[in-house]
Design an enzyme around this catalytic site. Structure first.
Site, PDB file in Angstrom:
ATOM      1  NE  ARG A 165     -16.809  -4.625   6.413  1.00  0.00           N
ATOM      2  CZ  ARG A 165     -16.256  -4.470   5.218  1.00  0.00           C
ATOM      3  NH1 ARG A 165     -16.937  -3.942   4.251  1.00  0.00           N
ATOM      4  NH2 ARG A 165     -15.033  -4.872   4.983  1.00  0.00           N
ATOM      5  NE  ARG A 215     -13.415  -1.785   6.586  1.00  0.00           N
ATOM      6  CZ  ARG A 215     -14.229  -1.134   5.793  1.00  0.00           C
ATOM      7  NH1 ARG A 215     -15.040  -0.233   6.276  1.00  0.00           N
ATOM      8  NH2 ARG A 215     -14.221  -1.349   4.517  1.00  0.00           N
ATOM      9  NE  ARG A 249      -4.755  -4.736   9.190  1.00  0.00           N
ATOM     10  CZ  ARG A 249      -5.382  -3.589   8.984  1.00  0.00           C
ATOM     11  NH1 ARG A 249      -6.544  -3.569   8.393  1.00  0.00           N
ATOM     12  NH2 ARG A 249      -4.852  -2.468   9.372  1.00  0.00           N
ATOM     13  CG  ASP A 305     -15.295 -10.476   3.146  1.00  0.00           C
ATOM     14  OD1 ASP A 305     -14.953  -9.400   3.662  1.00  0.00           O
ATOM     15  OD2 ASP A 305     -15.617 -10.564   1.946  1.00  0.00           O
TER      16      ASP A 305
HETATM   17  O1  CP3 Z   1     -19.429  -6.020  10.095  1.00  0.00           O
HETATM   18  C1  CP3 Z   1     -18.422  -6.605  10.501  1.00  0.00           C
HETATM   19  O2  CP3 Z   1     -17.565  -6.046  11.176  1.00  0.00           O
HETATM   20  C2  CP3 Z   1     -18.239  -8.075  10.207  1.00  0.00           C
HETATM   21  C3  CP3 Z   1     -17.167  -8.353   9.306  1.00  0.00           C
HETATM   22  C4  CP3 Z   1     -17.316  -8.021   7.826  1.00  0.00           C
HETATM   23  C5  CP3 Z   1     -16.178  -7.977   6.981  1.00  0.00           C
HETATM   24  N1  CP3 Z   1     -16.615  -7.832   5.684  1.00  0.00           N
HETATM   25  C6  CP3 Z   1     -14.775  -8.109   7.414  1.00  0.00           C
HETATM   26  C7  CP3 Z   1     -13.723  -7.523   6.568  1.00  0.00           C
HETATM   27  C8  CP3 Z   1     -18.452  -7.823   7.027  1.00  0.00           C
HETATM   28  C9  CP3 Z   1     -19.914  -7.700   7.404  1.00  0.00           C
HETATM   29  C10 CP3 Z   1     -18.000  -7.719   5.674  1.00  0.00           C
HETATM   30  C11 CP3 Z   1     -18.899  -7.566   4.540  1.00  0.00           C
HETATM   31  C12 CP3 Z   1     -18.348  -7.166   3.238  1.00  0.00           C
HETATM   32  N2  CP3 Z   1     -17.191  -7.593   2.645  1.00  0.00           N
HETATM   33  C13 CP3 Z   1     -19.010  -6.328   2.325  1.00  0.00           C
HETATM   34  C14 CP3 Z   1     -20.373  -5.729   2.536  1.00  0.00           C
HETATM   35  C15 CP3 Z   1     -20.359  -4.583   3.480  1.00  0.00           C
HETATM   36  C16 CP3 Z   1     -19.877  -3.316   2.923  1.00  0.00           C
HETATM   37  O3  CP3 Z   1     -19.070  -2.651   3.586  1.00  0.00           O
HETATM   38  O4  CP3 Z   1     -20.342  -2.910   1.844  1.00  0.00           O
HETATM   39  C17 CP3 Z   1     -18.188  -6.191   1.184  1.00  0.00           C
HETATM   40  C18 CP3 Z   1     -18.494  -5.382  -0.045  1.00  0.00           C
HETATM   41  C19 CP3 Z   1     -17.043  -7.023   1.389  1.00  0.00           C
HETATM   42  C20 CP3 Z   1     -15.921  -7.274   0.448  1.00  0.00           C
HETATM   43  C21 CP3 Z   1     -14.635  -6.813   1.014  1.00  0.00           C
HETATM   44  N3  CP3 Z   1     -13.972  -7.432   2.048  1.00  0.00           N
HETATM   45  C22 CP3 Z   1     -13.871  -5.682   0.621  1.00  0.00           C
HETATM   46  C23 CP3 Z   1     -14.266  -4.711  -0.471  1.00  0.00           C
HETATM   47  C24 CP3 Z   1     -12.736  -5.637   1.443  1.00  0.00           C
HETATM   48  C25 CP3 Z   1     -11.534  -4.704   1.373  1.00  0.00           C
HETATM   49  C26 CP3 Z   1     -11.786  -3.334   1.786  1.00  0.00           C
HETATM   50  C27 CP3 Z   1     -12.303  -3.137   3.205  1.00  0.00           C
HETATM   51  O5  CP3 Z   1     -11.542  -2.917   4.125  1.00  0.00           O
HETATM   52  O6  CP3 Z   1     -13.512  -3.173   3.342  1.00  0.00           O
HETATM   53  C28 CP3 Z   1     -12.843  -6.711   2.350  1.00  0.00           C
HETATM   54  C29 CP3 Z   1     -11.898  -7.048   3.417  1.00  0.00           C
HETATM   55  C30 CP3 Z   1     -12.434  -7.039   4.802  1.00  0.00           C
HETATM   56  N4  CP3 Z   1     -13.545  -7.698   5.215  1.00  0.00           N
HETATM   57  C31 CP3 Z   1     -11.833  -6.393   5.899  1.00  0.00           C
HETATM   58  C32 CP3 Z   1     -12.635  -6.706   7.021  1.00  0.00           C
HETATM   59  C33 CP3 Z   1     -12.393  -6.306   8.434  1.00  0.00           C
HETATM   60  C34 CP3 Z   1     -10.572  -5.555   5.845  1.00  0.00           C
HETATM   61  C35 CP3 Z   1      -9.372  -6.387   5.592  1.00  0.00           C
HETATM   62  C36 CP3 Z   1      -8.374  -6.356   6.710  1.00  0.00           C
HETATM   63  O7  CP3 Z   1      -8.637  -5.802   7.780  1.00  0.00           O
HETATM   64  O8  CP3 Z   1      -7.314  -6.957   6.532  1.00  0.00           O
END
Ligand code: CP3
Length: 349
Positions: free
Chosen positions: A26, A30, A39, A75
């Site tokens: 991730r 973030r 964002r 995502d």
């Molecule tokens: O690794 C990376 O930086 C690549 C980008 C990436 C995102 N999501 C961007 C994102 C990756 C690899 C993911 C995978 C993902 N998404 C997972 C598996 C990895 C893990 O951490 O367990 C899961 C469970 C998700 C589902 C998801 N997406 C959730 C639960 C959330 C909200 C909470 C959070 O911040 O994690 C997201 C949103 C998301 N996906 C964000 C980002 C940068 C945050 C939203 C934002 O910045 O507006």
């Protein structure tokens, strides 16, 4: 054209490396101020679906933190979306899927054939990112594991226990397997398409596999992880990350996966023993420890590498980086790995 820094790929192939490669799950998004600015301007799926924005966000940690690999900004929930489900991302709250999967009809109406086409924006983002990276570091593609995607598709949102998802599996196992197989089929096509678009390796995130008992993991998660690894390994090395499922390490180390991600619930030594030292391991720094003072971070990183050894090892966190981690602390993590000298540590002591 060959990569200037191919430490990650060497480690995955089990080749000798002068130091372990390092990246952070991730890492794109973030905690980075430049991401937070974007964002404010564009909503989540606009960022994901606009190749130029996804590319820019993917490059930020490479340029600003110095990681040895880029992971495409996207995502795991783009798969349920491409299969026809509505997926909303509520800023600060997480994902919401208002129409959950409940019965046979819901599963039957999920698309499988044109999913790849619906995800063409990801391939465009990958092609652009590959070009902009200019072979500096490898590019990682990814997908969510079938079990973790089922969790969101059935539960409709994040959960502490995913009890509705489990209830679905325990009361309607045949339907659960139909759904898991459909997700697996789309995921295989999707990951193969990512490799064609230029990714050097892929990671499968099974973020919620640790919610399952060892026996249920073997029923609802492991077979699908193995199917994906078997189908994609000929195209590119596959890293499986079954978070919390340390009990599965011995079996998964005998699969066609090139690497296994582990979290901080076990020591590096335990993970090495369970995998008989025969596979590349990735992890397993507690993401919250990046909130400790920098000297403490440095000490803990060195200890982690001492434990895993420098070969067949990819330094990483045990789960995603937290939004409140200061950028300096993320940099200290990466720099400590880069400075690690095997001679001054493991060999002499
Ligand atoms: O690794 C990376 O930086 C690549 C980008 C990436 C995102 N999501 C961007 C994102 C990756 C690899 C993911 C995978 C993902 N998404 C997972 C598996 C990895 C893990 O951490 O367990 C899961 C469970 C998700 C589902 C998801 N997406 C959730 C639960 C959330 C909200 C909470 C959070 O911040 O994690 C997201 C949103 C998301 N996906 C964000 C980002 C940068 C945050 C939203 C934002 O910045 O507006």
């Amino acid at each position: 054209m060959s990569l200037k820094n191919d430490l990650l790929l060497k480690a995955l192939r089990g080749e000798h490396v002068e130091r372990p490669p390092v990246w952070m799950m991730r890492q794109a998004g973030r905690y980075l101020p430049d991401y937070i600015k974007l964002r404010k301007k564009y909503d989540f799926f606009t960022r994901v679906q606009t190749p130029e924005l996804a590319c820019e966000i993917t490059l930020q940690p490479v340029d600003q933190v110095g990681v040895d690999a880029a992971i495409i900004f996207s995502d795991i929930l783009v798969i349920p979306q491409a299969m026809g489900m509505t997926v909303l991302m509520e800023e600060g709250k997480g994902p919401l899927l208002p129409e959950t999967v409940k019965n046979k009809e819901d599963i039957e109406k999920l698309h499988t054939k044109d999913a790849e086409e619906r995800l063409s924006y990801v391939m465009q983002a990958l092609t652009l990112t590959k070009k902009e990276l200019n072979n500096r570091v490898p590019l990682i593609g990814f997908a969510g594991a079938p079990w973790t995607l089922l969790c969101y598709m059935v539960e409709g949102k994040g959960s502490k226990s995913f009890d509705k998802a489990k209830q679905f599996c325990f009361t309607q196992p045949e339907l659960a397997h139909q759904l898991l197989q459909k997700i697996t089929d789309v995921t295989i096509q999707y990951l193969k398409a990512q490799v064609k678009a230029g990714v050097d390796t892929v990671q499968v995130f099974d973020s919620w596999s640790g919610m399952l008992s060892p026996e249920d993991f073997k029923t609802f998660a492991q077979p699908y992880l193995i199917q994906i690894a078997d189908a994609v390994s000929a195209d590119a090395p596959v890293i499986l990350f079954p978070k919390g499922s340390w009990y599965a390490l011995p079996e998964l180390s005998n699969s066609s996966a090139a690497g296994l991600g582990i979290d901080w619930s076990l020591t590096p030594q335990m993970a090495r023993e369970m995998t008989h030292n025969n596979i590349t391991l990735q992890g397993n720094f507690d993401p919250s420890k990046l909130l400790a003072p920098i000297p403490e971070i440095k000490k803990a990183v060195r200890k982690m590498i001492d434990g895993f050894g420098t070969q067949r090892y990819i330094a990483n966190l045990g789960h995603g980086i937290l939004p409140n981690v200061p950028v300096d602390h993320a940099k200290a993590f990466v720099e400590t790995v880069k400075e690690y000298s095997a001679v001054s540590n493991s060999v002499v002591s």
